[in-house]
Scaffold this motif. Structure first.
Motif, PDB file in Angstrom:
ATOM      1  N   VAL A 109       0.742  -1.265   0.121  1.00  0.00           N
ATOM      2  CA  VAL A 109      -0.012  -0.029   0.174  1.00  0.00           C
ATOM      3  C   VAL A 109       0.880   1.184  -0.115  1.00  0.00           C
ATOM      4  O   VAL A 109       1.552   1.599   0.857  1.00  0.00           O
ATOM      5  N   MET A 110       0.987   1.855  -1.042  1.00  0.00           N
ATOM      6  CA  MET A 110       1.875   3.112  -1.229  1.00  0.00           C
ATOM      7  C   MET A 110       0.994   4.368  -0.675  1.00  0.00           C
ATOM      8  O   MET A 110      -0.258   4.573  -0.732  1.00  0.00           O
ATOM      9  N   ALA A 111       1.992   5.285  -0.250  1.00  0.00           N
ATOM     10  CA  ALA A 111       1.363   6.594  -0.139  1.00  0.00           C
ATOM     11  C   ALA A 111       0.933   7.072  -1.285  1.00  0.00           C
ATOM     12  O   ALA A 111       1.336   7.072  -2.560  1.00  0.00           O
ATOM     13  N   SER A 112       0.076   8.058  -0.942  1.00  0.00           N
ATOM     14  CA  SER A 112      -0.737   8.541  -2.070  1.00  0.00           C
ATOM     15  C   SER A 112      -0.951  10.108  -1.944  1.00  0.00           C
ATOM     16  O   SER A 112      -1.077  10.795  -1.074  1.00  0.00           O
ATOM     17  N   ARG A 113      -0.456  10.683  -3.060  1.00  0.00           N
ATOM     18  CA  ARG A 113      -0.478  12.058  -3.172  1.00  0.00           C
ATOM     19  C   ARG A 113      -1.709  12.635  -3.083  1.00  0.00           C
ATOM     20  O   ARG A 113      -1.968  13.730  -2.389  1.00  0.00           O
ATOM     21  N   HIS A 114      -2.759  11.947  -3.776  1.00  0.00           N
ATOM     22  CA  HIS A 114      -4.205  12.455  -3.540  1.00  0.00           C
ATOM     23  C   HIS A 114      -4.597  12.579  -1.898  1.00  0.00           C
ATOM     24  O   HIS A 114      -5.129  13.534  -1.461  1.00  0.00           O
ATOM     25  N   LEU A 115      -3.991  11.651  -1.153  1.00  0.00           N
ATOM     26  CA  LEU A 115      -4.421  11.239   0.149  1.00  0.00           C
ATOM     27  C   LEU A 115      -3.692  12.656   0.882  1.00  0.00           C
ATOM     28  O   LEU A 115      -4.373  13.338   1.865  1.00  0.00           O
ATOM     29  N   ALA A 116      -2.348  12.933   0.482  1.00  0.00           N
ATOM     30  CA  ALA A 116      -1.844  13.834   1.391  1.00  0.00           C
ATOM     31  C   ALA A 116      -2.221  15.067   0.923  1.00  0.00           C
ATOM     32  O   ALA A 116      -2.188  16.080   1.860  1.00  0.00           O
ATOM     33  N   ALA A 117      -2.937  15.482  -0.117  1.00  0.00           N
ATOM     34  CA  ALA A 117      -3.470  16.676  -0.500  1.00  0.00           C
ATOM     35  C   ALA A 117      -4.886  16.833   0.104  1.00  0.00           C
ATOM     36  O   ALA A 117      -5.391  17.858   0.336  1.00  0.00           O
ATOM     37  N   ALA A 118      -5.755  15.753   0.432  1.00  0.00           N
ATOM     38  CA  ALA A 118      -7.324  15.921   0.734  1.00  0.00           C
ATOM     39  C   ALA A 118      -7.168  15.352   2.326  1.00  0.00           C
ATOM     40  O   ALA A 118      -8.297  16.165   2.716  1.00  0.00           O
ATOM     41  N   ALA A 119      -6.388  14.888   2.846  1.00  0.00           N
ATOM     42  CA  ALA A 119      -6.320  14.800   4.254  1.00  0.00           C
ATOM     43  C   ALA A 119      -6.570  15.990   5.179  1.00  0.00           C
ATOM     44  O   ALA A 119      -5.834  17.080   4.781  1.00  0.00           O
ATOM     45  N   GLY A 173       9.042   8.949   2.216  1.00  0.00           N
ATOM     46  CA  GLY A 173       9.372  10.318   2.667  1.00  0.00           C
ATOM     47  C   GLY A 173       9.375  11.297   1.806  1.00  0.00           C
ATOM     48  O   GLY A 173       9.476  11.197   0.433  1.00  0.00           O
ATOM     49  N   SER A 174       9.104  12.713   1.891  1.00  0.00           N
ATOM     50  CA  SER A 174       9.033  13.674   1.182  1.00  0.00           C
ATOM     51  C   SER A 174      10.520  14.255   0.372  1.00  0.00           C
ATOM     52  O   SER A 174      10.457  14.783  -0.843  1.00  0.00           O
ATOM     53  N   THR A 175      11.376  13.319   0.723  1.00  0.00           N
ATOM     54  CA  THR A 175      12.821  13.560   0.008  1.00  0.00           C
ATOM     55  C   THR A 175      12.579  12.998  -1.333  1.00  0.00           C
ATOM     56  O   THR A 175      13.061  13.343  -2.293  1.00  0.00           O
ATOM     57  N   GLU A 187       4.656  15.534   1.619  1.00  0.00           N
ATOM     58  CA  GLU A 187       5.112  16.298   2.711  1.00  0.00           C
ATOM     59  C   GLU A 187       3.888  16.359   3.824  1.00  0.00           C
ATOM     60  O   GLU A 187       2.694  16.581   3.477  1.00  0.00           O
ATOM     61  N   GLY A 188       4.055  15.777   5.058  1.00  0.00           N
ATOM     62  CA  GLY A 188       3.010  15.887   6.104  1.00  0.00           C
ATOM     63  C   GLY A 188       2.097  14.493   6.100  1.00  0.00           C
ATOM     64  O   GLY A 188       1.133  14.565   6.565  1.00  0.00           O
ATOM     65  N   TYR A 189       2.750  13.669   5.387  1.00  0.00           N
ATOM     66  CA  TYR A 189       1.870  12.327   5.308  1.00  0.00           C
ATOM     67  C   TYR A 189       1.897  11.791   6.767  1.00  0.00           C
ATOM     68  O   TYR A 189       2.379  11.998   7.881  1.00  0.00           O
ATOM     69  N   TRP A 190       0.682  11.086   7.054  1.00  0.00           N
ATOM     70  CA  TRP A 190       0.166  10.758   8.352  1.00  0.00           C
ATOM     71  C   TRP A 190      -0.313  11.809   9.094  1.00  0.00           C
ATOM     72  O   TRP A 190      -0.786  11.715  10.346  1.00  0.00           O
ATOM     73  N   LEU A 210      12.848   6.965   4.745  1.00  0.00           N
ATOM     74  CA  LEU A 210      12.879   8.409   5.347  1.00  0.00           C
ATOM     75  C   LEU A 210      14.336   8.902   5.107  1.00  0.00           C
ATOM     76  O   LEU A 210      14.806   9.984   5.436  1.00  0.00           O
ATOM     77  N   LEU A 211      15.213   7.857   4.820  1.00  0.00           N
ATOM     78  CA  LEU A 211      16.631   8.145   4.789  1.00  0.00           C
ATOM     79  C   LEU A 211      17.237   8.695   5.942  1.00  0.00           C
ATOM     80  O   LEU A 211      17.894   9.519   6.342  1.00  0.00           O
ATOM     81  N   ASP A 212      16.636   7.945   7.222  1.00  0.00           N
ATOM     82  CA  ASP A 212      17.062   8.393   8.475  1.00  0.00           C
ATOM     83  C   ASP A 212      17.300   7.046   9.593  1.00  0.00           C
ATOM     84  O   ASP A 212      16.311   6.564   9.735  1.00  0.00           O
ATOM     85  N   ALA A 213      18.320   6.648   9.559  1.00  0.00           N
ATOM     86  CA  ALA A 213      18.646   5.370  10.025  1.00  0.00           C
ATOM     87  C   ALA A 213      18.339   5.353  11.537  1.00  0.00           C
ATOM     88  O   ALA A 213      17.340   4.386  12.039  1.00  0.00           O
ATOM     89  N   ASP A 214      18.487   6.055  12.285  1.00  0.00           N
ATOM     90  CA  ASP A 214      18.062   6.356  13.670  1.00  0.00           C
ATOM     91  C   ASP A 214      16.605   6.149  13.785  1.00  0.00           C
ATOM     92  O   ASP A 214      16.185   5.559  14.743  1.00  0.00           O
ATOM     93  N   ARG A 215      15.656   7.038  13.069  1.00  0.00           N
ATOM     94  CA  ARG A 215      14.501   6.972  13.101  1.00  0.00           C
ATOM     95  C   ARG A 215      14.005   5.511  12.807  1.00  0.00           C
ATOM     96  O   ARG A 215      12.635   5.019  13.408  1.00  0.00           O
TER      97      ARG A 215
END
Length: 391
Positions: free
Chosen positions: A156-166, A193-195, A201-204, A234-239
């Protein structure tokens, strides 16, 4: 051999230069033995049809034979195929109609050889603007039905549509909870991630990653029986490490971190990440060899084998990260997996000539090319065309 190769060069003498597409070596069966220590997917690229009369914003024109042959190459090394993901230019040249056909064809090939396959489920067929949450839910359901209907696992991929509508975290909880209840088998949830995609950007429901992580984990906890794992890009190993330690028992963490994958896959005393990586497209043989070292319990040898590849990966995924696909396809061409360097959407132009030259040099240093002379000749041809023959 490495070094700058600008300028014209002679055509390669190897017959492989004439044959174009190179199929998997006879040294490998249709599918190598499954890894025992980790679950590993390579996100696979698509091969464009270079003779199609199309435009960058037109329907994707795909060379199906070369595209599917490459999937057999990945299976031949024991890797799973993550299909119709961002590495396949989903949302960057690969339209939904082409993605759907790609899913059908790849799933059929996987069934023939017993290869593992998981396919991206998104909302990119939506044309209404702006879509409602009901539209988004229906789009996800349509794609989920297709993927499960062909016998593939769903990502289940992140959705640009959901990011805009949420309107907040509640919108994500509503959509994902509904979708997970619909899923027939456990899925992989993908946090891109947004990278990789600025539209996410702002997902979840929050740009604060701690808050976003809490929402993500709450959704997983409430539906853990339907979640095989999460792919974190997210390119953030610690996270990623902190997130995987908070996952419910039995839920995998598939690293999508193309900067830190050796240490994340190797893991620590608290656990490890499995893998679903775009960089394993060009690294297939080397990555498979490394994971088999882990299967034998030799973490040190695994790191010695895989650590040197990080410099190449960081180069391919450098900012703007979303254009990493260009380097991936370049290396597939240089390695003989396809006969040309043309991409859907015209993305072969998304990276500079110096960037591509450096990718070649780093890959050559890693001995990634089955035929180094073919790779060198092709890189010389590219430099001659793009650089006007000037060294």
């Amino acid at each position: 051999m490495s070094g700058r190769v600008s300028g014209p060069g002679p055509a390669a003498d190897s017959p492989r230069a004439e044959s174009g597409t190179v199929r998997a070596s006879d040294d490998h069966p249709d599918r190598a033995a499954t890894f025992t220590s980790r679950t590993v997917f390579a996100a696979a690229h698509v091969v464009a049809d270079p003779f199609a009369d199309t435009t960058p914003d037109g329907p994707a024109a795909i060379d199906w034979d070369a595209t599917l042959t490459f999937r057999h190459h990945l299976w031949s090394h024991g890797l799973g195929v993550a299909e119709a993901m961002d590495t396949a230019q989903r949302g960057m040249g690969l339209d939904w109609a082409s993605a759907a056909e790609l899913i059908r064809r790849s799933a059929a090939e996987a069934a023939v050889v017993g290869g593992r396959i998981a396919c991206g489920v998104g909302t990119d067929q939506l044309e209404v603007s702006p879509p409602s949450l009901a539209d988004i839910r229906a789009a996800y359901e349509e794609q989920l039905s297709l993927v499960e209907g062909v016998g593939a696992q769903a990502i289940v991929m992140a959705s640009r549509h959901l990011a805009a509508a949420a309107t907040g975290s509640e919108s994500y909880a509503e959509i994902y909870s509904h979708l997970l209840r619909q899923a027939a088998e456990p899925v992989i949830l993908h946090w891109l991630g947004s990278t990789f995609d600025p539209a996410l950007e702002g997902y979840w429901g929050s740009s604060d990653l701690d808050t976003a992580t809490d929402t993500f984990l709450q959704i997983i906890a409430e539906h853990s029986a339907k979640v095989d794992g999460v792919k974190v890009s997210l390119l953030d190993a610690d996270r990623e490490i902190q997130l995987r330690r908070r996952l419910p028992g039995g839920v995998r963490c598939y690293t999508g971190d193309d900067f830190h994958y050796p240490e994340l896959i190797a893991g620590d005393e608290h656990g490890h990440s499995d893998a679903l990586l775009g960089i394993f497209d060009p690294l297939a043989s080397l990555a498979a060899d490394a994971v088999r070292l882990l299967d034998n319990g030799d973490t040190t040898a695994f790191r010695q084998r895989l650590d040197p590849t990080v410099t190449l990966s960081r180069h391919l995924f450098r900012t703007p990260t979303r254009f990493y696909k260009t380097g991936v396809v370049l290396l597939a061409w240089l390695a003989g997996h396809q006969s040309h360097f043309t991409m859907v959407g015209g993305l072969q132009s998304a990276r500079s000539l110096p960037h591509l030259e450096r990718a070649y040099e780093l890959a050559d240093d890693l001995e990634l090319f089955p035929d180094p002379e073919l790779a060198k000749s092709r890189m010389q041809q590219l430099c001659s065309v793009l650089g006007g023959g000037v060294a």
